[in-house]
Design a protein around this motif. Structure first.
Motif, PDB file in Angstrom:
ATOM      1  N   ARG A 180       0.859  -1.182   0.000  1.00  0.00           N
ATOM      2  CA  ARG A 180       0.000   0.000   0.000  1.00  0.00           C
ATOM      3  C   ARG A 180       0.899   1.237   0.000  1.00  0.00           C
ATOM      4  N   ILE A 181       0.892   1.997  -1.081  1.00  0.00           N
ATOM      5  CA  ILE A 181       1.699   3.204  -1.185  1.00  0.00           C
ATOM      6  C   ILE A 181       0.753   4.395  -1.217  1.00  0.00           C
ATOM      7  N   GLU A 182       0.620   5.068  -0.065  1.00  0.00           N
ATOM      8  CA  GLU A 182      -0.285   6.208   0.014  1.00  0.00           C
ATOM      9  C   GLU A 182       0.384   7.484  -0.479  1.00  0.00           C
ATOM     10  N   GLY A 183       1.686   7.528  -0.450  1.00  0.00           N
ATOM     11  CA  GLY A 183       2.402   8.720  -0.891  1.00  0.00           C
ATOM     12  C   GLY A 183       3.708   8.334  -1.531  1.00  0.00           C
ATOM     13  N   LEU A 184       4.778   8.360  -0.745  1.00  0.00           N
ATOM     14  CA  LEU A 184       6.118   8.072  -1.238  1.00  0.00           C
ATOM     15  C   LEU A 184       6.811   7.144  -0.254  1.00  0.00           C
ATOM     16  N   SER A 185       7.453   6.105  -0.792  1.00  0.00           N
ATOM     17  CA  SER A 185       8.242   5.199   0.027  1.00  0.00           C
ATOM     18  C   SER A 185       9.630   5.097  -0.591  1.00  0.00           C
ATOM     19  N   ILE A 186      10.650   5.341   0.216  1.00  0.00           N
ATOM     20  CA  ILE A 186      12.036   5.255  -0.232  1.00  0.00           C
ATOM     21  C   ILE A 186      12.698   4.107   0.513  1.00  0.00           C
ATOM     22  N   SER A 187      13.199   3.130  -0.228  1.00  0.00           N
ATOM     23  CA  SER A 187      13.884   1.995   0.371  1.00  0.00           C
ATOM     24  C   SER A 187      15.314   1.960  -0.141  1.00  0.00           C
ATOM     25  N   ALA A 188      16.258   1.976   0.772  1.00  0.00           N
ATOM     26  CA  ALA A 188      17.672   1.852   0.417  1.00  0.00           C
ATOM     27  C   ALA A 188      18.196   0.605   1.107  1.00  0.00           C
ATOM     28  N   TYR A 189      18.836  -0.269   0.340  1.00  0.00           N
ATOM     29  CA  TYR A 189      19.258  -1.524   0.957  1.00  0.00           C
ATOM     30  C   TYR A 189      20.504  -2.092   0.290  1.00  0.00           C
ATOM     31  N   THR A 190      21.266  -2.785   1.098  1.00  0.00           N
ATOM     32  CA  THR A 190      22.416  -3.542   0.623  1.00  0.00           C
ATOM     33  C   THR A 190      22.166  -5.004   0.957  1.00  0.00           C
ATOM     34  N   ARG A 191      22.680  -5.885   0.127  1.00  0.00           N
ATOM     35  CA  ARG A 191      22.496  -7.316   0.359  1.00  0.00           C
ATOM     36  C   ARG A 191      23.784  -7.995   0.809  1.00  0.00           C
ATOM     37  N   THR A 192      24.932  -7.341   0.624  1.00  0.00           N
ATOM     38  CA  THR A 192      26.206  -7.874   1.087  1.00  0.00           C
ATOM     39  C   THR A 192      26.984  -6.752   1.751  1.00  0.00           C
ATOM     40  N   ALA A 193      28.032  -7.131   2.490  1.00  0.00           N
ATOM     41  CA  ALA A 193      28.785  -6.147   3.257  1.00  0.00           C
ATOM     42  C   ALA A 193      29.596  -5.211   2.385  1.00  0.00           C
ATOM     43  N   ASP A 194      29.862  -5.583   1.131  1.00  0.00           N
ATOM     44  CA  ASP A 194      30.705  -4.743   0.279  1.00  0.00           C
ATOM     45  C   ASP A 194      30.109  -4.510  -1.110  1.00  0.00           C
ATOM     46  N   GLY A 195      28.823  -4.762  -1.267  1.00  0.00           N
ATOM     47  CA  GLY A 195      28.196  -4.647  -2.582  1.00  0.00           C
ATOM     48  C   GLY A 195      27.601  -3.283  -2.843  1.00  0.00           C
ATOM     49  N   PRO A 196      26.925  -3.126  -3.977  1.00  0.00           N
ATOM     50  CA  PRO A 196      26.284  -1.850  -4.318  1.00  0.00           C
ATOM     51  C   PRO A 196      25.093  -1.566  -3.409  1.00  0.00           C
ATOM     52  N   LEU A 197      24.588  -0.378  -3.525  1.00  0.00           N
ATOM     53  CA  LEU A 197      23.428   0.062  -2.758  1.00  0.00           C
ATOM     54  C   LEU A 197      22.271   0.235  -3.737  1.00  0.00           C
ATOM     55  N   LEU A 198      21.145  -0.393  -3.439  1.00  0.00           N
ATOM     56  CA  LEU A 198      19.955  -0.272  -4.278  1.00  0.00           C
ATOM     57  C   LEU A 198      18.977   0.708  -3.642  1.00  0.00           C
ATOM     58  N   VAL A 199      18.352   1.527  -4.464  1.00  0.00           N
ATOM     59  CA  VAL A 199      17.388   2.506  -3.973  1.00  0.00           C
ATOM     60  C   VAL A 199      16.090   2.352  -4.765  1.00  0.00           C
ATOM     61  N   ASP A 200      15.001   2.053  -4.069  1.00  0.00           N
ATOM     62  CA  ASP A 200      13.671   1.951  -4.680  1.00  0.00           C
ATOM     63  C   ASP A 200      12.844   3.159  -4.256  1.00  0.00           C
ATOM     64  N   PHE A 201      12.248   3.839  -5.233  1.00  0.00           N
ATOM     65  CA  PHE A 201      11.259   4.869  -4.966  1.00  0.00           C
ATOM     66  C   PHE A 201       9.905   4.302  -5.379  1.00  0.00           C
ATOM     67  N   ASP A 202       9.046   4.032  -4.401  1.00  0.00           N
ATOM     68  CA  ASP A 202       7.692   3.570  -4.680  1.00  0.00           C
ATOM     69  C   ASP A 202       6.764   4.770  -4.534  1.00  0.00           C
ATOM     70  N   VAL A 203       6.069   5.105  -5.608  1.00  0.00           N
ATOM     71  CA  VAL A 203       5.351   6.380  -5.678  1.00  0.00           C
ATOM     72  C   VAL A 203       3.897   6.160  -6.019  1.00  0.00           C
ATOM     73  N   ASN A 204       3.017   6.822  -5.277  1.00  0.00           N
ATOM     74  CA  ASN A 204       1.624   6.929  -5.689  1.00  0.00           C
ATOM     75  C   ASN A 204       1.550   8.121  -6.630  1.00  0.00           C
ATOM     76  N   ARG A 205       1.398   7.864  -7.908  1.00  0.00           N
ATOM     77  CA  ARG A 205       1.494   8.909  -8.915  1.00  0.00           C
ATOM     78  C   ARG A 205       0.444  10.008  -8.741  1.00  0.00           C
ATOM     79  N   GLY A 206      -0.651   9.689  -8.066  1.00  0.00           N
ATOM     80  CA  GLY A 206      -1.685  10.702  -7.900  1.00  0.00           C
ATOM     81  C   GLY A 206      -1.244  11.892  -7.073  1.00  0.00           C
ATOM     82  N   LEU A 207      -0.085  11.783  -6.401  1.00  0.00           N
ATOM     83  CA  LEU A 207       0.356  12.861  -5.526  1.00  0.00           C
ATOM     84  C   LEU A 207       1.482  13.692  -6.103  1.00  0.00           C
ATOM     85  N   LEU A 208       2.034  13.294  -7.251  1.00  0.00           N
ATOM     86  CA  LEU A 208       3.187  13.994  -7.783  1.00  0.00           C
ATOM     87  C   LEU A 208       2.960  14.383  -9.229  1.00  0.00           C
ATOM     88  N   GLU A 209       3.722  15.365  -9.690  1.00  0.00           N
ATOM     89  CA  GLU A 209       3.666  15.760 -11.078  1.00  0.00           C
ATOM     90  C   GLU A 209       4.157  14.612 -11.957  1.00  0.00           C
TER      91      GLU A 209
END
Length: 567
Positions: free
Chosen positions: A364-393
């Motif tokens: 359920r995304i009522e507005g904006l959800s930002i998730s930043a996560y790593t899966r290993t101690a030395d790997g890249p960083l993933l960033v997910d922006f989950d957006v309810n489009r009805g609230l943004l341009e």
């Protein structure tokens, strides 16, 4: 445990009723797939999965409705029922697998008759497999899913290695309910409730960012970006340099992004927490997660170390009170962007073969959800922006992840330098070169073709009024004022203000609703030589009092309608 009827946990109850109100909408479907980089013994995998289900009460839960509300019981056995498919002959097996997973997550199981989980194993090639595990949130949260996945990996690895898996006892639902009841009746509950009341009353973000909730899952869209491993490594170095954890660093930098894009001096967010404060809770796959409000204050000139100390202090302050349910807090505090930082190590192996985790949750995304996560101690960083489009341009969602990554990259450049100890947070820019040029140059290209039209606001108004005195200047609610009438009103009020000391270096507050009188007041203040302080009469009384105290205006222009509203 037999078929003893049990009530729902508080977290489960909120989801049960929310799902009832959103019939058929997949608002509570967490899921991921683990990409196994190696061959998989299907029979051993099925056996490991079944044993893990047998060990986990939450995946054997059955639900029913009663006169006392929803209830649940633990069935003695539930078939793991894993869907197995060999897609290796397809031209794009991964896309085919992801299509199946997304279709499954888009379906809402009937909680009264169906299993609240789904498993699938896809063979992409001889040395590449995908294990999908999806749930309904009423039985599992992200922490619980990680516990369950780790147990499946342990059981499978032991089986293919010809060894006996170590014994593990997950906690039970009845025990969790007992702990919850003890908490609800404890002094600790009252202390947490009082803590959050004080937080709410002192929160500088109370009047900012309360977006209206939207329940439609179809409005949700995900934008994912990857912070390269070298940048992520530099951020880890920076966190060590500043003696703060990587998660606190990422929360603080995300706060800078939110503050810069909101135009306020604070960053209001909701922080997902495990709500697991006991050994039992930390050892039980179940639905217990919570969300608590967090506000960071970023005054002008704050340095990066100061922001991160402030972030660490704020998080450390709220975490001891994370069991108090966020549903109660959201009713009082409004909707906030969700900021979820997950830096735990997810380095599982299946039979010695490493895995890569891919999050594909539908939430359920009522507005904006930002998730930043790593899966290993030395790997890249993933960033997910989950957006309810009805609230943004329309063009905003895709641009937001890159703005956050820009902040992270600039911070990473400070790692190992002397500058990191005094760098101003305002120097972490969210705008690209193109966006900065648009704001500073294109939008500020206000030169007038007619030089005669140049001048101050009042001068230009009076020049126009002289040219078209009988034209309509203001139309509002059936009332009309000509330029002649408006100019006369402005002159009278400006003279009145000047007679009472208004003039250069003085402030006049204007607290009026949208009306012809508002326009008259603004022009009159400017003509008197003073500057005006706009005060929205719709603000809470405390907010208005704070504005007036800070501005200390020479006079206040208002009306009986506003005064009678007790503001």
């Amino acid at each position: 445990m037999g078929n003893s009827l049990l009530p729902l946990l508080a977290a489960q109850s909120g989801i049960w009723y929310a799902q009832k109100l959103a019939v058929g909408e997949p608002l509570f479907r967490p899921g991921e797939y683990l990409e196994i980089h190696g061959p998989v013994d299907t029979l051993a995998f099925r056996a490991a999965l079944q044993q893990a289900v047998d060990e986990s009460e939450t995946l054997r839960l059955k639900f029913l409705e009663s006169a006392d509300g929803p209830m649940q019981y633990v069935a003695p056995h539930v078939d793991a029922d894993v869907h197995v498919a060999d897609l290796s002959a397809l031209p794009d097996p991964r896309t085919a697998a992801e299509r199946w997973m997304n279709e499954d997550l888009g379906r809402v199981p009937d909680l009264l008759t169906e299993r609240p989980f789904s498993f699938a194993l896809f063979r992409l090639s001889a040395d590449r497999h995908l294990w999908y595990h999806g749930y309904h949130h009423i039985v599992m949260d992200g922490f619980g899913a990680a516990l369950f996945a780790r147990r499946v990996a342990e059981l499978y690895t032991a089986a293919v290695g010809g060894a006996a898996a170590a014994e593990r006892r997950f906690g039970g639902i009845a025990d969790l309910l007992l702990e919850e009841k003890e908490y609800d009746c404890s002094d600790r509950f009252g202390q947490d409730e009082e803590f959050w009341r004080r937080e709410r009353d002192a929160d500088p973000a109370r009047e900012h960012g309360n977006w209206p909730p939207l329940a439609a899952a179809s409005d949700f869209e995900r934008f994912t970006t990857t912070v390269p491993a070298d940048v992520a490594a530099a951020l880890r170095t920076l966190s060590a340099d500043l003696d703060v954890s990587l998660s606190r660093l990422l929360i603080g930098l995300t706060g800078r992004h939110l503050q810069a894009t909101s135009g306020t001096r604070c960053a209001a967010m909701e922080l997902p927490v495990t709500a697991r404060t006991t050994p039992l809770a930390r050892s039980t796959p179940a639905m217990m997660m919570n969300g608590v409000p967090l506000t960071l204050t970023l005054p002008p000139g704050i340095t990066l170390p100061e922001l991160l100390r402030h972030t660490a202090d704020r998080v450390r302050n709220v975490l001891p009170h994370q069991r108090f349910r966020g549903e109660f807090l959201r009713r009082a505090g409004g909707l906030r962007p969700v900021v979820n930082v997950m830096t735990f190590d997810y380095s599982l192996t299946f039979g010695g073969h490493p895995v890569t985790a891919h999050n594909i949750s539908k939430r359920r995304i009522e507005g904006l959800s930002i998730s930043a996560y790593t899966r290993t101690a030395d790997g890249p960083l993933l960033v997910d922006f989950d957006v309810n489009r009805g609230l943004l341009e329309a063009d905003e969602p895709a641009a937001q992840p890159q703005r956050l990554v820009r902040v992270l990259e600039q911070a990473a450049e400070l790692a190992g330098t002397a500058e990191h100890t005094s760098f101003p947070v305002d120097g972490l820019d969210v705008l690209s070169a193109g966006e900065r040029s648009l704001v500073l140059e294109d939008w500020n290209d206000t030169a007038l073709a007619d030089a005669a039209g140049a001048g101050q606001v009042v001068e230009r108004f009076e020049a126009w009024a002289a040219r078209t005195p009988d034209a309509v200047a203001v139309s509002c609610g059936g009332r009309e004022l000509t330029y002649r009438e408006l100019a006369a009103d402005v002159d009278r009020l400006a003279g009145h203000l000047q007679a009472r000391g208004a003039g250069p270096e003085r402030l006049v507050a204007v607290a009026l609703p949208r009306s012809p009188e508002l326009l008259t007041a603004l022009l009159a203040v400017l003509k008197s030589g003073a500057a005006y302080v706009p005060v929205d009469p719709g603000y809470p009384a405390e907010r208005i009092a704070g504005v007036l105290a800070d501005a200390a205006p020479h006079a206040v222009l208002t009306c009986r309608e506003v005064l009678d509203a007790d503001t």
